[in-house]
Design an enzyme around this catalytic site. Sequence first.
Site, PDB file in Angstrom:
ATOM      1  N   HIS A 100       2.768   1.436  -8.867  1.00  0.00           N
ATOM      2  CA  HIS A 100       4.152   1.698  -8.435  1.00  0.00           C
ATOM      3  C   HIS A 100       5.098   0.506  -8.548  1.00  0.00           C
ATOM      4  CE1 HIS A 100       3.156  -0.366  -4.671  1.00  0.00           C
ATOM      5  NE2 HIS A 100       2.219   0.547  -4.381  1.00  0.00           N
TER       6      HIS A 100
ATOM      7  N   GLU B  57       4.083   7.068  -2.587  1.00  0.00           N
ATOM      8  CA  GLU B  57       3.377   5.913  -3.132  1.00  0.00           C
ATOM      9  C   GLU B  57       2.820   5.144  -1.938  1.00  0.00           C
ATOM     10  OE1 GLU B  57       2.769   5.625  -6.229  1.00  0.00           O
ATOM     11  OE2 GLU B  57       4.226   7.088  -6.985  1.00  0.00           O
TER      12      GLU B  57
ATOM     13  N   GLU C 182      -4.369  -2.846  -7.542  1.00  0.00           N
ATOM     14  CA  GLU C 182      -4.407  -1.618  -8.350  1.00  0.00           C
ATOM     15  C   GLU C 182      -3.226  -0.710  -8.002  1.00  0.00           C
ATOM     16  OE1 GLU C 182      -8.422  -3.349  -7.818  1.00  0.00           O
ATOM     17  OE2 GLU C 182      -6.840  -2.711  -6.433  1.00  0.00           O
TER      18      GLU C 182
END
Length: 234
Positions: free
Chosen positions: A57, A9, A52
Amino acid sequence: MRQIVMDTETTGLDPADGHRVVELAGVEIVNRLLTGNHLHLYLNPDRDSDPEALAVHGLTTEFLADHPRFPEIADRFLEYIKDAEIIIHNAPFDTKFLNAELAKAGLPRMEEVCAKITDSLTYARELHPGKRNSLDALCERYGISNAHRTLHGALLDSELLADVWLAMTRGQNGLMMDFSDEDASSGGSHVQLERIDASSLPVIFAQAEELAAHESYLEDLDKSSGGGCVWRQL
């Protein structure tokens, strides 16, 4: 055969814009068996995530502030992936970020440490042309539950992708047959089967939730086939 299924991520879309890795995870597969040897790390990126990315996450700057920076765990990461085949969904994206982090730490690129990098998205597109091949779509296609996936997380996505990869590549990986050169040259059909010692093979019993999932699958299959589920007939 050692494989590591990985996911990351990040704070945004491109390390060239200063974005960093905030979470990385790997799930180890040896000879097509999950070993339980996982790597899972949160990282302090020293910056905020784009809105975003944060929506994807959910890892806030405040949460990440107490975790190590990438150079502090880089050697551990490289040792984990050493000599393994790395499997990543949309591998160019994650590899670009991880190599950028390694470069900042003055360390070699992933390709110099692991055996190879395989893009499971490319593989899925070749296997299922013209169909959706996102991780969620593949989970649905192969009957892998992702109901608990409300936000993207590197470890959860690695675990799901490992199950998907094993399902996508399921098949005969070895015929345990030995064709001699003499047979091949003479056009003969003599086959020697290798003997294996089955006493050393582990016996893994299905758990209650797995049995329930299997029963649910059979019920759906029975309905869709008008009662023609052969498993239940037998």
